[in-house]
Design a protein around this motif. Structure first.
Motif, PDB file in Angstrom:
ATOM      1  N   UNK A   1       0.822  -1.214   0.000  1.00  0.00           N
ATOM      2  CA  UNK A   1       0.000   0.000   0.000  1.00  0.00           C
ATOM      3  C   UNK A   1       0.856   1.264   0.000  1.00  0.00           C
ATOM      4  N   UNK A   2       2.054   1.152   0.523  1.00  0.00           N
ATOM      5  CA  UNK A   2       2.962   2.307   0.544  1.00  0.00           C
ATOM      6  C   UNK A   2       3.289   2.708  -0.888  1.00  0.00           C
ATOM      7  N   UNK A   3       2.996   3.954  -1.223  1.00  0.00           N
ATOM      8  CA  UNK A   3       3.254   4.431  -2.573  1.00  0.00           C
ATOM      9  C   UNK A   3       4.579   5.190  -2.626  1.00  0.00           C
ATOM     10  N   UNK A   4       5.239   5.108  -3.756  1.00  0.00           N
ATOM     11  CA  UNK A   4       6.468   5.881  -3.968  1.00  0.00           C
ATOM     12  C   UNK A   4       6.109   7.306  -4.366  1.00  0.00           C
ATOM     13  N   UNK A   5       6.705   8.273  -3.682  1.00  0.00           N
ATOM     14  CA  UNK A   5       6.471   9.681  -4.012  1.00  0.00           C
ATOM     15  C   UNK A   5       7.259  10.063  -5.261  1.00  0.00           C
ATOM     16  N   UNK A   6       6.738  11.018  -5.999  1.00  0.00           N
ATOM     17  CA  UNK A   6       7.417  11.470  -7.214  1.00  0.00           C
ATOM     18  C   UNK A   6       8.426  12.565  -6.887  1.00  0.00           C
ATOM     19  N   UNK A   7       9.691  12.258  -7.064  1.00  0.00           N
ATOM     20  CA  UNK A   7      10.754  13.236  -6.809  1.00  0.00           C
ATOM     21  C   UNK A   7      11.822  13.062  -7.894  1.00  0.00           C
ATOM     22  N   UNK A   8      11.632  13.740  -9.019  1.00  0.00           N
ATOM     23  CA  UNK A   8      12.559  13.570 -10.149  1.00  0.00           C
ATOM     24  C   UNK A   8      14.023  13.834  -9.787  1.00  0.00           C
ATOM     25  N   UNK A   9      14.264  14.723  -8.806  1.00  0.00           N
ATOM     26  CA  UNK A   9      15.649  15.048  -8.457  1.00  0.00           C
ATOM     27  C   UNK A   9      16.376  13.851  -7.831  1.00  0.00           C
ATOM     28  N   UNK A  10      15.620  12.942  -7.246  1.00  0.00           N
ATOM     29  CA  UNK A  10      16.242  11.798  -6.581  1.00  0.00           C
ATOM     30  C   UNK A  10      15.950  10.476  -7.296  1.00  0.00           C
ATOM     31  N   UNK A  11      15.025  10.510  -8.246  1.00  0.00           N
ATOM     32  CA  UNK A  11      14.597   9.277  -8.914  1.00  0.00           C
ATOM     33  C   UNK A  11      15.772   8.573  -9.563  1.00  0.00           C
ATOM     34  N   UNK A  12      15.793   7.264  -9.441  1.00  0.00           N
ATOM     35  CA  UNK A  12      16.840   6.455 -10.038  1.00  0.00           C
ATOM     36  C   UNK A  12      18.015   6.209  -9.117  1.00  0.00           C
ATOM     37  N   UNK A  13      18.274   7.136  -8.203  1.00  0.00           N
ATOM     38  CA  UNK A  13      19.437   7.023  -7.320  1.00  0.00           C
ATOM     39  C   UNK A  13      19.194   6.025  -6.193  1.00  0.00           C
ATOM     40  N   UNK A  14      20.267   5.376  -5.771  1.00  0.00           N
ATOM     41  CA  UNK A  14      20.184   4.519  -4.585  1.00  0.00           C
ATOM     42  C   UNK A  14      20.725   5.343  -3.415  1.00  0.00           C
ATOM     43  N   UNK A  15      19.892   6.291  -2.980  1.00  0.00           N
ATOM     44  CA  UNK A  15      20.301   7.189  -1.912  1.00  0.00           C
ATOM     45  C   UNK A  15      19.864   6.628  -0.559  1.00  0.00           C
ATOM     46  N   UNK A  16      20.244   7.333   0.491  1.00  0.00           N
ATOM     47  CA  UNK A  16      20.018   6.806   1.843  1.00  0.00           C
ATOM     48  C   UNK A  16      18.661   7.196   2.438  1.00  0.00           C
ATOM     49  N   UNK A  17      17.822   7.862   1.685  1.00  0.00           N
ATOM     50  CA  UNK A  17      16.466   8.212   2.179  1.00  0.00           C
ATOM     51  C   UNK A  17      15.525   7.071   1.805  1.00  0.00           C
ATOM     52  N   UNK A  18      15.382   6.097   2.634  1.00  0.00           N
ATOM     53  CA  UNK A  18      14.683   4.875   2.252  1.00  0.00           C
ATOM     54  C   UNK A  18      13.515   4.531   3.166  1.00  0.00           C
ATOM     55  N   UNK A  19      12.900   5.558   3.749  1.00  0.00           N
ATOM     56  CA  UNK A  19      11.763   5.268   4.635  1.00  0.00           C
ATOM     57  C   UNK A  19      10.590   4.625   3.881  1.00  0.00           C
TER      58      UNK A  19
END
Lengths: 271, 271
Positions: free
Chosen positions: A127-145
């Protein structure tokens, strides 16, 4: 297990690290077999892209050398590489001249049930949806809540992976993996320009698909695309490919193109 | 400066902490004056809400006691409290029974230019948009790459704060603060149901506004609302209120309601 910070044995990190404060960094999860990191060039390529987009300055040749050395000592396992913008005082503005921190953590190769690869897996409908954030999309960054929340939605072993959609309901990826559909012999995977992690195995499979002359589409995917798919599989750079047998009321066989690419993925991981 | 992990002096954190791995935690930035944390009840209330929404189990009475003790030792400064889901092995699924970690870091009270409060500030128009994620909206969680990117958009001292909008262009908040508009004697602030951090000072001001009998609206705000505003101010729980004088081509005076609430905010922070 083996654990380094900036090339030195360490099990702890300075409390002022921006990785902790803001998730201000990137990571890579790298399979290591016989002392060699799998898909090394692709992991480093994604990391370089992430550093560029987040403006994190780091000596990537040094990162590569440390990773090779670390993998040699690890032997067989998973090397998790975390790169953070380094330490800083309180506040979002980075501290001038603070060096990026390079963290390497070893763990055993995960003991997935053999059936995941052999028979296939079920996907939990997150049910958790992914938010749309083009600036971070694609990256394996540390914001993974979002992934933490999605993974907490199911327990037990009936589901090996969960399917994540975006706020508009588009089908994006698994919690730990990318998703591919096969339809009429063509390979489809989600466009990751708004959200999602552009997996290293996904990139490798797209390249291999091109080399095999497969028709391919990277575009927005809907539930209708899932319904119309002949085959579905998930992939990542640790286990390669798992066929998907079931999601909600939908079923697919572990089909021929999935099996073909599964062998390709195995070869990619082993060489 | 003073720095604790789980109630003990510490300057480092276990590398396997989920705060580092995934930003899996929450924080509060608390002004401390004369050994007392300002707005303590509200900070703890927001933390409790965050723990509930992220399903982080922690003894909040213990957190409160440690914070009081820490503030007493700090005297005057800022106490940053970080609460993470604790340590875990690789993977998004939390480790059963791993205790949440309580981190406290002290720093001096920031030396803002007196003119920020006395005259007012300019807002930088940030291009970084806030993504819509209702599951995380309002929380002060550790996934703060959007703020890092936004803060990196300007340097120098001409702008004391940046204005952030969401993907639809709605006006949401500052990088470090919440935003209020005054129009025809009414107080307006953005609805934070899709994105943004529900600041402790914002909550306190809404309550004080109600006590003063001010008409108030918490709703979606647009650039048109900014254009039509008589007064604009930003607020947070460290500096209270700064009047906003300028954003892009728009100008406002440091008006009477802003001044009135600024005095209220000062009292809230001092008692």
């Amino acid at each position: 297990m083996l654990s380094w910070v900036d090339g030195q044995d360490a099990t702890a990190l300075n409390l002022q690290n921006r990785g902790l404060a803001y998730g201000d960094g990137l990571f890579e999860t790298i399979a290591v077999r016989g002392g060699r990191p799998s898909l090394l060039a692709r992991h480093l390529e994604r990391l370089a892209l992430g550093c560029q987009r987040l403006a994190i300055e780091v000596d990537l040749a040094l990162v590569r050398n440390e990773l090779l050395q670390f993998a040699g000592l690890l032997g067989d396992g998973v090397a998790k590489l975390i790169l953070t913008r380094g330490d800083s005082q309180r506040g979002y503005a980075p501290m001038a001249g603070a060096p990026a921190r390079r963290i390497l953590q070893g763990s055993p190769l995960p003991a997935y049930p053999a059936a995941n690869a052999e028979q296939g897996v079920r996907l939990f409908p997150c049910q958790t949806r992914l938010a749309e954030q083009p600036l971070l999309a694609g990256l394996k960054h540390l914001n993974r809540l979002e992934q933490v929340l999605a993974r907490a939605e199911w327990q037990g072993t009936a589901f090996a992976e969960g399917l994540m959609r975006d706020g508009q309901g588009r089908v994006i990826e698994g919690v730990y993996s990318n998703l591919f559909l096969v339809r009429d012999g063509a390979l489809l995977t989600a466009d990751l320009g708004r959200c999602g992690v552009a997996g290293v195995m996904r990139a490798a499979l797209l390249e291999q698909g091109a080399a095999l002359g497969l028709p391919m589409q990277v575009r927005d995917l809907t539930l209708t695309d899932l319904e119309q798919a002949d085959e579905v599989f998930v992939c990542n750079s640790v286990y390669g490919i798992w066929p998907v047998l079931e999601f909600a009321a939908l079923n697919w066989p572990a089909g021929p193109l999935t099996r073909k690419l599964q062998a390709v993925a195995r070869t990619l991981l082993d060489t």
